[in-house]
Scaffold this active site. Structure first.
Site, short mmCIF file in Angstrom:
data_model
loop_
_atom_site.label_atom_id
_atom_site.label_comp_id
_atom_site.label_asym_id
_atom_site.label_seq_id
_atom_site.Cartn_x
_atom_site.Cartn_y
_atom_site.Cartn_z
N MET A 176 0.83 -1.20 0.00
CA MET A 176 0.00 0.00 0.00
C MET A 176 0.86 1.25 0.00
SD MET A 176 -3.14 -1.17 2.49
CE MET A 176 -4.19 0.17 1.90
N CYS A 182 10.30 7.73 -7.67
CA CYS A 182 9.76 8.19 -6.39
C CYS A 182 10.72 9.07 -5.59
CB CYS A 182 9.30 7.00 -5.55
SG CYS A 182 10.63 5.88 -5.03
N GLY A 189 -0.76 4.51 -0.38
CA GLY A 189 -1.58 5.67 -0.10
C GLY A 189 -2.25 6.21 -1.35
N GLY A 190 -2.04 5.54 -2.49
CA GLY A 190 -2.63 5.95 -3.75
C GLY A 190 -3.88 5.15 -4.09
N CYS A 211 13.75 -2.00 -8.29
CA CYS A 211 12.90 -1.91 -7.11
C CYS A 211 11.85 -3.03 -7.12
CB CYS A 211 12.22 -0.55 -7.05
SG CYS A 211 11.26 -0.28 -5.55
#
Length: 340
Positions: free
Chosen positions: A7, A186, A9-10, A92
């Protein structure tokens, strides 16, 4: 089934958790702290906890900054120093999101890990998403094949516009449904040069040379340039466009030429991730995320995890460090980082 959801937050990760819970699964959420961009985590953690409360699920906060630095951030900085063009998102996904987080999910008793990536897994192969405008198969092409049995991608068969519309219908998600999408790296606030400036002096002027080594101009520092760039340097008395065709980091030199000089038919790859047994095959390939697919013949050396890719037509702007992904239709069958 117990499922851990990555998760952020989007909208995408939030709706992933909601879909899985509605399907009857026992869902946990996990927010990963990956870098130290000021103020970034506080707001995202607030959103993730808000969603967790709404769904009634446990939310973990996992600090992976050390691993992220080791496998993603440090290589990003180092490759630019070497005059290459890195692809941090591919690393990543391999080492962090579908690596360290998957390990964490298993330790916490979860049978599967789910993410909000727009991609599908069909018959054990990473497969393009139903929504071609959001397809992320390219960025997942370095994930080992054996990992795919443990991960699920609930958004792979859905369209982004439908996801955002569904999110608008859920009160707790309203602020997420209207927020701007994040599509850049990011940990980069504005430009990658700002990141590199924390570690190196990137503004060291040097020579621009032609293919024969003749000095024909000046540049502002080789790390400002990538293969194919045609602006930001001076060529004395130039009357036609010049493109960066090579970066010589040791000499602080960039080599420029015409658009034809950018053309390349043979590409050498390293760190090859193979999804099929064959070591010689025909495919369609992408030499960077936004490039069109080109037909190619591939010869793989499995022992060294290297490959030689012979394209049916010239490719422009082939950059060392970028990810090359090979497809059979919509299926990813191999990938490797461009060596030469």
């Amino acid at each position: 089934m117990k499922i851990m959801v990555a998760m952020s937050g989007g909208v995408d990760s939030t709706m992933t958790a909601k879909f899985l819970q509605e399907a009857g699964h026992e869902v946990q959420g996990c927010y990963m702290m990956l870098h130290q961009k000021p103020g970034y985590h506080e707001e995202n953690i607030r959103k993730v906890k808000k969603v967790g409360e709404y769904l009634g699920i446990k939310v973990h906060i996992l600090d992976l900054q050390d691993k992220f630095n080791e496998y993603v951030y440090d290589p990003f900085v180092r490759l630019y120093k070497e005059g290459k063009t890195p692809n941090p998102c591919a690393l990543c996904n391999k080492f962090i999101k579908l690596g360290a987080l998957l390990d964490f999910a298993k330790v916490n008793g979860c049978e599967k890990l789910a993410t909000g990536h727009y991609v599908q897994v069909v018959d054990g192969f990473i497969t393009c998403a139903k929504d071609p405008s959001k397809d992320q198969s390219y960025f997942l092409a370095q994930v080992p094949k054996e990992v795919l049995k443990d991960v699920i991608f609930p958004l792979g068969d859905k369209f982004k516009k439908d996801i955002k519309e569904l999110a608008r219908g859920v009160k707790v998600l309203e602020e997420f449904a209207t927020q701007a999408e994040s599509s850049e790296i990011c940990f980069v606030e504005n430009t990658y040069i700002e990141v590199l400036n924390k570690h190196y002096n990137t503004n060291l002027p040097g020579n621009v040379v032609d293919k024969d080594g003749n000095i024909i101009g000046r540049h502002q520092g080789y790390m400002h340039y990538t293969i194919g760039k045609r602006r930001g340097f001076e060529v004395f008395g130039a009357h036609e466009p010049h493109f960066v065709i090579k970066i010589n980091a040791e000499k602080n030199e960039i080599v420029v030429g015409t658009k034809d000089d950018l053309a390349q038919k043979v590409v050498e790859l390293e760190n090859v991730n193979l999804f099929i047994d064959e070591d010689k095959f025909e495919c369609e390939t992408k030499i960077r995320y936004r490039s069109p697919k080109l037909e190619a013949f591939v010869e793989v050396d499995k022992s060294s995890k290297t490959a030689k890719l012979t394209l049916n037509q010239n490719a422009l702007g082939v950059a060392q460090g970028q990810l090359c992904v090979m497809y059979d239709g919509d299926r990813v069958i191999a990938s490797g980082f461009i060596k030469n």
